[in-house]
Design a protein around this motif. Structure first.
Motif, PDB file in Angstrom:
ATOM      1  N   UNK A 174     -13.068 -17.419 -59.272  1.00 40.07           N
ATOM      2  CA  UNK A 174     -14.108 -16.862 -60.142  1.00 40.07           C
ATOM      3  C   UNK A 174     -14.078 -17.379 -61.573  1.00 40.07           C
ATOM      4  N   UNK A 175     -12.983 -18.018 -61.978  1.00 42.51           N
ATOM      5  CA  UNK A 175     -12.960 -18.574 -63.338  1.00 42.51           C
ATOM      6  C   UNK A 175     -14.022 -19.657 -63.526  1.00 42.51           C
ATOM      7  N   UNK A 176     -14.094 -20.683 -62.654  1.00 47.91           N
ATOM      8  CA  UNK A 176     -15.186 -21.666 -62.822  1.00 47.91           C
ATOM      9  C   UNK A 176     -16.556 -21.064 -62.541  1.00 47.91           C
ATOM     10  N   UNK A 177     -16.634 -20.080 -61.634  1.00 48.98           N
ATOM     11  CA  UNK A 177     -17.922 -19.437 -61.362  1.00 48.98           C
ATOM     12  C   UNK A 177     -18.438 -18.731 -62.607  1.00 48.98           C
ATOM     13  N   UNK A 178     -17.555 -17.992 -63.283  1.00 54.43           N
ATOM     14  CA  UNK A 178     -17.958 -17.283 -64.498  1.00 54.43           C
ATOM     15  C   UNK A 178     -18.385 -18.259 -65.592  1.00 54.43           C
ATOM     16  N   UNK A 179     -17.644 -19.362 -65.737  1.00 52.71           N
ATOM     17  CA  UNK A 179     -17.990 -20.357 -66.753  1.00 52.71           C
ATOM     18  C   UNK A 179     -19.339 -21.003 -66.453  1.00 52.71           C
ATOM     19  N   UNK A 215     -24.692 -12.160 -61.545  1.00 52.50           N
ATOM     20  CA  UNK A 215     -23.622 -12.914 -60.891  1.00 52.50           C
ATOM     21  C   UNK A 215     -22.475 -13.156 -61.867  1.00 52.50           C
ATOM     22  N   UNK A 216     -22.807 -13.369 -63.130  1.00 55.23           N
ATOM     23  CA  UNK A 216     -21.760 -13.512 -64.149  1.00 55.23           C
ATOM     24  C   UNK A 216     -21.008 -12.200 -64.335  1.00 55.23           C
ATOM     25  N   UNK A 217     -21.746 -11.081 -64.389  1.00 55.95           N
ATOM     26  CA  UNK A 217     -21.094  -9.773 -64.530  1.00 55.95           C
ATOM     27  C   UNK A 217     -20.172  -9.509 -63.341  1.00 55.95           C
ATOM     28  N   UNK A 218     -20.642  -9.864 -62.147  1.00 61.82           N
ATOM     29  CA  UNK A 218     -19.810  -9.693 -60.951  1.00 61.82           C
ATOM     30  C   UNK A 218     -18.544 -10.534 -61.042  1.00 61.82           C
TER      31      UNK A 218
END
Length: 210
Positions: free
Chosen positions: A18-23, A43-46
């Motif tokens: 989730x680190x690259x997903x959040x970025x 999706x970022x909040x998730x």
């Protein structure tokens, strides 16, 4: 030094995923979300919720004298994190709807009343791809929601100390139940759903911006 149990190792995998997903999603939110739809925002909040949950769980397991409040916060985020994932689904479906209903000036067309899909096959294709991605994700989302419902009835307390008298329901407790059920029906489902949403929505954004 304290070691990680299976839930701690799963939490470490969540941080790696989730680190690259959040970025990536925060970049998409900055570029598109407030001009189009809120799918990327949720999706970022998730992703942020899953990162916070995993970080708290790792901190609790690795601390020499962990505080119970750390685990309470982690388990609350674990249960509540599904909400922004459901909202992101609504947001991405809304992106497809907006794309389907883009306003055009029919007075400038040679034949008024001609369908927008026929006039704009590229937009129609993008819409179908985005809806296709959401359709692929819906069965997986159903599995994730089913696990959330089963886990809610698996115990009468947050830590799983008072498991259900039903042995089948008890297996779905995310803390003291079968970890393989938690891994497959919760963690893996969320991984695949997130990847599908990112893949199809990013293709949508790139083609729609042309």
């Amino acid at each position: 030094m304290p070691s990680l149990d299976i839930h701690g190792k799963i939490a470490a995998a969540q941080i790696a995923f989730y680190t690259p997903v959040a970025a990536f999603t925060i970049i998409l939110v900055w570029r598109y979300a407030f001009r189009r739809d809120a799918g990327w925002l949720f999706l970022f909040i998730f992703s942020a919720a899953r990162l916070a949950e995993a970080a708290l769980l790792l901190a609790g397991e690795l601390a020499p004298k962990p505080k119970i409040d750390i685990f309470i916060a982690a388990y609350v985020l674990q249960a509540a994190g599904i909400a922004p994932l459901l909202l992101s689904t609504v947001g991405f479906l809304g992106m497809a709807y907006v794309n389907e209903n883009i306003s055009i000036n029919y007075e400038d067309l040679p034949y008024q009343g001609m369908s927008f899909g026929l006039l704009n096959p590229a937009h129609k294709l993008i819409e179908q791809q985005l809806l296709g991605g959401a359709t692929l994700a819906l069965p997986l989302l159903g599995v994730r929601v089913a696990y959330a419902v089963l886990s809610a009835w698996s115990a009468s307390d947050l830590f799983g100390n008072l498991l259900s008298s039903n042995p089948i329901l008890a297996k779905f407790n995310p803390v003291r139940g079968q970890w393989i059920a938690f891994l497959v029906m919760s963690v893996v489902m969320e991984f695949v759903i997130t990847a599908l949403y990112l893949l199809f929505s990013t293709v949508f954004s790139r083609r729609h911006s042309r």
